[in-house]
Scaffold this motif. Structure first.
Motif, PDB file in Angstrom:
ATOM      1  N   SER A 326       0.837  -1.207   0.000  1.00 18.36           N
ATOM      2  CA  SER A 326       0.000   0.000   0.000  1.00 18.36           C
ATOM      3  C   SER A 326       0.868   1.252   0.000  1.00 18.36           C
ATOM      4  O   SER A 326       0.815   2.063   0.943  1.00 18.36           O
ATOM      5  CB  SER A 326      -0.929  -0.001   1.226  1.00 18.36           C
ATOM      6  N   PRO A 327       1.686   1.438  -1.042  1.00 18.78           N
ATOM      7  CA  PRO A 327       2.600   2.591  -1.061  1.00 18.78           C
ATOM      8  C   PRO A 327       1.894   3.930  -1.173  1.00 18.78           C
ATOM      9  O   PRO A 327       2.492   4.969  -0.890  1.00 18.78           O
ATOM     10  CB  PRO A 327       3.466   2.324  -2.295  1.00 18.78           C
ATOM     11  N   SER A 328       0.610   3.933  -1.581  1.00 20.62           N
ATOM     12  CA  SER A 328      -0.129   5.185  -1.704  1.00 20.62           C
ATOM     13  C   SER A 328      -0.966   5.490  -0.469  1.00 20.62           C
ATOM     14  O   SER A 328      -1.749   6.446  -0.466  1.00 20.62           O
ATOM     15  CB  SER A 328      -1.032   5.132  -2.941  1.00 20.62           C
ATOM     16  N   PRO A 347      11.700   5.876  -0.051  1.00 22.66           N
ATOM     17  CA  PRO A 347      12.118   4.979  -1.149  1.00 22.66           C
ATOM     18  C   PRO A 347      11.007   4.038  -1.603  1.00 22.66           C
ATOM     19  O   PRO A 347      10.902   3.726  -2.787  1.00 22.66           O
ATOM     20  CB  PRO A 347      13.288   4.209  -0.526  1.00 22.66           C
ATOM     21  N   LEU A 348      10.162   3.575  -0.653  1.00 18.86           N
ATOM     22  CA  LEU A 348       9.030   2.729  -1.028  1.00 18.86           C
ATOM     23  C   LEU A 348       8.102   3.470  -1.985  1.00 18.86           C
ATOM     24  O   LEU A 348       7.646   2.904  -2.997  1.00 18.86           O
ATOM     25  CB  LEU A 348       8.265   2.298   0.226  1.00 18.86           C
ATOM     26  N   ARG A 349       7.827   4.736  -1.700  1.00 20.75           N
ATOM     27  CA  ARG A 349       6.966   5.540  -2.567  1.00 20.75           C
ATOM     28  C   ARG A 349       7.639   5.826  -3.907  1.00 20.75           C
ATOM     29  O   ARG A 349       6.986   5.777  -4.961  1.00 20.75           O
ATOM     30  CB  ARG A 349       6.605   6.847  -1.871  1.00 20.75           C
ATOM     31  N   LEU A 350       8.932   6.097  -3.890  1.00 21.08           N
ATOM     32  CA  LEU A 350       9.640   6.397  -5.141  1.00 21.08           C
ATOM     33  C   LEU A 350       9.695   5.172  -6.048  1.00 21.08           C
ATOM     34  O   LEU A 350       9.503   5.283  -7.269  1.00 21.08           O
ATOM     35  CB  LEU A 350      11.054   6.886  -4.834  1.00 21.08           C
ATOM     36  N   THR A 354       4.698   6.579  -6.475  1.00 16.26           N
ATOM     37  CA  THR A 354       3.620   7.294  -5.785  1.00 16.26           C
ATOM     38  C   THR A 354       4.118   8.590  -5.157  1.00 16.26           C
ATOM     39  O   THR A 354       3.372   9.252  -4.445  1.00 16.26           O
ATOM     40  CB  THR A 354       2.991   6.405  -4.692  1.00 16.26           C
ATOM     41  N   ALA A 355       5.380   8.924  -5.394  1.00 16.49           N
ATOM     42  CA  ALA A 355       5.962  10.177  -4.907  1.00 16.49           C
ATOM     43  C   ALA A 355       6.773  10.800  -6.032  1.00 16.49           C
ATOM     44  O   ALA A 355       7.379  10.092  -6.854  1.00 16.49           O
ATOM     45  CB  ALA A 355       6.845   9.938  -3.686  1.00 16.49           C
TER      46      ALA A 355
END
Length: 405
Positions: A326-328, A347-350, A354-355
């Motif tokens: 659930s990165p968002s 880093p998870l979002r990148l 999602t970032a």
């Protein structure tokens, strides 16, 4: 500043010369080397994995060797010679080709079942050879031969999110998260135990008489930072050599070509701003570890000094693993800007797109500001912490340490 760099160099040289540091740096390469070595021994030698091709039709035999794609050897042209070579385990077996009664056939002889890939290649060659023979028998015109030669077409229209993209994101996340977790745990323990061990001696009174506590503290942090940079450089250089070896080794060249796109995406995700997040996180945890090490009052408690930082690192690690799918999520978005958590969650979002880069830069600025602010504050109270000898327990020492000015 000169005294700061003296402490830095002394800390760096003492730690890098230790066997624990050398094992820490070399362990991944030893593991990879053992894996390659075992695979090399387990993988049959190429000459022993070849097949011999036997046929009374010289043209058919030559066509098979050139066109089938099967690893073959030209050394054994008769059934008797091929059988002897098979018995000696010089080859895996031999294929007998025949073209009788207007039909092409192949018979494999060997101690073990033929490889499924080679079997498919042999069947394709036989189908092609039989088709050519059928055309010759039918005595078709040029137009009819051209009509029979028409082949179907197959195309792929890949969507934006393909299976390879998902695999690359998953692999990148796990490599980054486990790398950061292990590095943070290791260096947090090293820093906290070293500071705690020094506090249990009378040497700090002598040290502070020749330099300021801030310079000494900064020198310790810079020394650990140089250790981390050294380890990263060794990993980058060693990783480049491993990549070159994997591309040309007979053990891994096929896999590399098959998964080249996935590997490229993984390397892109790792060798980016995500690496800077990892480096900044290690520096922040190192500073806090030094603070925890300065809170203990006895040498015997040095092993316990790093436990608060290790538990905090474990908490952020578990949180990153929990929100991997659930990165968002709003929780991930908020915590990706909070120091200690941002090194895992941004880093998870990148990696999952999602970032944006501006968001990552904002998070990085907050993280670096926290590192600088922590170094300034802890450096300011470091002298009082190191000279404090009252046994108040961890929380009592923490409360007193934070009240120092």
């Amino acid at each position: 500043m000169n005294k700061t760099w003296i402490v830095t160099s002394e800390t760096y040289l003492r730690q890098t010369k230790s066997w624990s540091f050398l094992l820490l740096v070399l362990m991944p390469f030893l593991f990879i080397g053992m894996t390659f070595g075992i695979s090399y021994v387990a993988t049959p030698n190429k000459s022993k994995s070849d097949l011999a091709v036997v046929s009374t039709d010289v043209g058919l035999r030559t066509s098979f060797i050139k066109q089938s794609g099967v690893a073959t050897t030209k050394k054994y042209a008769s059934v008797k010679a091929a059988q002897k070579a098979t018995n000696r385990s010089d080859i895996n077996g031999y294929v007998v080709l025949k073209a009788t009664n207007q039909q092409v056939s192949a018979t494999f002889n060997g101690p073990n079942e033929i490889d499924s890939g080679d079997q498919a290649k042999i069947q394709r060659f036989l189908a092609t050879a039989q088709t050519q023979l059928n055309v010759q028998r039918a005595k078709l015109s040029t137009t009819q031969q051209q009509a029979l030669a028409v082949q179907p077409k197959f195309k792929q229209q890949l969507q934006k999110k393909t299976a390879s993209d998902k695999a690359a994101k998953t692999i990148s996340f796990y490599i980054l998260v486990f790398f950061v977790y292990l590095i943070l745990t290791t260096y947090s323990s090293i820093t906290a135990q070293e500071i705690a061990a020094e506090k249990g001696t009378k040497i700090m009174e002598v040290v502070f008489s020749s330099t300021t506590p801030r310079k000494y503290f900064n020198g310790k942090v810079y020394g650990v930072l140089l250790m981390i940079v050294t380890q990263l450089l060794v990993y980058l250089l060693g990783g480049a050599l491993v990549v070159q070896f994997a591309q040309h080794s007979r053990i891994t060249a096929g896999l590399w070509q098959q998964y080249a796109s996935v590997i490229g995406k993984v390397l892109h995700n790792l060798l980016s701003i995500n690496l800077l997040f990892a480096l900044a996180a290690v520096l922040l945890y190192t500073v806090v570890s030094a603070f925890c090490g300065a809170l203990v009052t006895r040498v015997e408690d040095a092993g316990k000094a790093s436990q608060p930082v290790i538990y905090l690192n474990l908490l952020t690690f578990v949180m990153a693993m929990a929100f991997q799918g659930s990165p968002s999520s709003g929780v991930v978005t908020v915590f990706s800007y909070i120091p200690f958590f941002s090194s895992y969650l941004m880093p998870l979002r990148l990696i999952n797109a999602t970032a944006t880069m501006p968001e990552a830069i904002i998070s990085m600025v907050i993280l670096l500001a926290t590192v600088i602010g922590s170094m300034w504050y802890i450096g300011k109270i470091y002298g009082g912490l190191m000279l404090q000898t009252d046994e108040l327990g961890f929380w009592g020492n923490l409360k007193r340490g934070l009240s120092l000015k």
